[in-house]
Every structure is written in C-alpha cells, then in structure tokens.
Write a protein that holds these residues in place. Structure first.
Motif, PDB file in Angstrom:
ATOM      1  N   GLU A 143       0.822  -1.188   0.000  1.00  0.00           N
ATOM      2  CA  GLU A 143       0.000   0.000   0.000  1.00  0.00           C
ATOM      3  C   GLU A 143       0.866   1.252   0.000  1.00  0.00           C
ATOM      4  OE1 GLU A 143      -3.506   2.044   2.684  1.00  0.00           O
ATOM      5  OE2 GLU A 143      -2.854   0.008   3.108  1.00  0.00           O
TER       6      GLU A 143
ATOM      7  N   SER B 244       2.661   2.227  -2.555  1.00  0.00           N
ATOM      8  CA  SER B 244       3.731   2.136  -3.546  1.00  0.00           C
ATOM      9  C   SER B 244       3.345   2.900  -4.796  1.00  0.00           C
ATOM     10  CB  SER B 244       3.996   0.668  -3.913  1.00  0.00           C
ATOM     11  OG  SER B 244       4.483  -0.035  -2.820  1.00  0.00           O
ATOM     12  N   ASP B 245       4.314   3.470  -5.436  1.00  0.00           N
ATOM     13  CA  ASP B 245       4.107   4.218  -6.662  1.00  0.00           C
ATOM     14  C   ASP B 245       4.210   3.260  -7.838  1.00  0.00           C
ATOM     15  OD1 ASP B 245       4.004   5.960  -8.764  1.00  0.00           O
ATOM     16  OD2 ASP B 245       5.901   6.945  -8.318  1.00  0.00           O
ATOM     17  N   PHE B 246       3.092   2.696  -8.262  1.00  0.00           N
ATOM     18  CA  PHE B 246       3.123   1.703  -9.324  1.00  0.00           C
ATOM     19  C   PHE B 246       3.325   2.314 -10.696  1.00  0.00           C
ATOM     20  CE2 PHE B 246       0.652  -0.543  -6.038  1.00  0.00           C
ATOM     21  CZ  PHE B 246       1.580  -1.537  -5.796  1.00  0.00           C
ATOM     22  N   THR B 247       3.268   3.641 -10.794  1.00  0.00           N
ATOM     23  CA  THR B 247       3.554   4.245 -12.082  1.00  0.00           C
ATOM     24  C   THR B 247       5.044   4.163 -12.378  1.00  0.00           C
ATOM     25  OG1 THR B 247       3.754   6.445 -11.110  1.00  0.00           O
ATOM     26  CG2 THR B 247       1.587   5.796 -11.960  1.00  0.00           C
TER      27      THR B 247
ATOM     28  N   THR C 195       8.055  -1.846  -8.842  1.00  0.00           N
ATOM     29  CA  THR C 195       7.382  -3.141  -8.803  1.00  0.00           C
ATOM     30  C   THR C 195       8.352  -4.283  -8.980  1.00  0.00           C
ATOM     31  OG1 THR C 195       6.889  -3.206 -11.169  1.00  0.00           O
ATOM     32  CG2 THR C 195       5.260  -2.161  -9.722  1.00  0.00           C
TER      33      THR C 195
ATOM     34  N   LEU D  40      -1.892  -5.666 -11.223  1.00  0.00           N
ATOM     35  CA  LEU D  40      -1.354  -4.368 -11.653  1.00  0.00           C
ATOM     36  C   LEU D  40      -1.870  -3.994 -13.033  1.00  0.00           C
ATOM     37  CD1 LEU D  40       2.402  -4.598 -10.578  1.00  0.00           C
ATOM     38  CD2 LEU D  40       0.594  -3.254  -9.489  1.00  0.00           C
TER      39      LEU D  40
ATOM     40  N   HIS E 122      -6.016  -3.645 -13.110  1.00  0.00           N
ATOM     41  CA  HIS E 122      -6.537  -2.464 -12.405  1.00  0.00           C
ATOM     42  C   HIS E 122      -5.863  -1.177 -12.871  1.00  0.00           C
ATOM     43  CE1 HIS E 122      -9.038  -4.849  -9.777  1.00  0.00           C
ATOM     44  NE2 HIS E 122      -8.013  -5.673  -9.610  1.00  0.00           N
TER      45      HIS E 122
ATOM     46  N   PHE F 176      -2.830  -0.087 -12.812  1.00  0.00           N
ATOM     47  CA  PHE F 176      -1.730   0.521 -12.081  1.00  0.00           C
ATOM     48  C   PHE F 176      -0.482   0.568 -12.959  1.00  0.00           C
ATOM     49  CE2 PHE F 176      -4.264  -0.933  -8.418  1.00  0.00           C
ATOM     50  CZ  PHE F 176      -4.399   0.276  -7.769  1.00  0.00           C
ATOM     51  N   VAL F 177      -0.413  -0.369 -13.897  1.00  0.00           N
ATOM     52  CA  VAL F 177       0.677  -0.434 -14.871  1.00  0.00           C
ATOM     53  C   VAL F 177       0.054  -0.619 -16.240  1.00  0.00           C
ATOM     54  CG1 VAL F 177       2.671  -1.763 -15.660  1.00  0.00           C
ATOM     55  CG2 VAL F 177       2.303  -1.429 -13.222  1.00  0.00           C
TER      56      VAL F 177
END
Length: 76
Positions: free
Chosen positions: A11, A13-16, A21, A39, A42, A44-45
């Motif tokens: 929670e 984390s900057d998944f961009t 990751t 990821l 949803h 996130f990536v």
C-alpha cells in the motif's frame, strides 16, 4: 522505494514507476503472477510499459518473447 521497506511492495507504492514493482516480478514467478495480473487489470501499470520493461531485462530473444506473450496474456 522498495529498498526503503525491505524490498516489499504494498500500500502506498508508486506503481507508475515500474522499477518500484521490481523487474523480477515480471519474469513470471508463480508467486508474483497474481500481483502482476492485478497491476495490469486495475491499470496501475500500462501494458505498453510492462512490455517495455521486458526489453530492458537481460534475457535472450526467446526468453523475451516468452515474457512478452505471458504479459499480454495476463493483460487480456
């Protein structure tokens, strides 16, 4: 970022930032499969970013093709 939390991603984390990751997750280890699928599904990536990560991995052409197919399947 992962180094700051003992290599864990969770929670907040900057998944961009795909580096957060960890590229190992995209190699296809069973324990990372659901995480990577989540990821992608949803958003996130982005698929294009995940596929770009494969090109940066120290893999031969056949291994890159295998990873690329796997990630595309995960995103479907």
């Amino acid at each position: 970022m992962a180094d700051q939390i003992n290599g864990a991603i969770g929670e907040g984390s900057d998944f961009t930032n795909l580096k957060a990751t960890t590229p190992r997750a995209w190699v296809g280890r069973d324990k990372d499969r659901a995480f990577c699928i989540g990821l992608l599904q949803h958003a996130f990536v982005k698929l294009v970013d995940a596929l770009a990560m494969v090109r940066l991995m120290p893999l031969d052409e056949k291994q890159q093709q295998t990873r690329t197919r796997r990630i595309k399947r995960w995103a479907a």
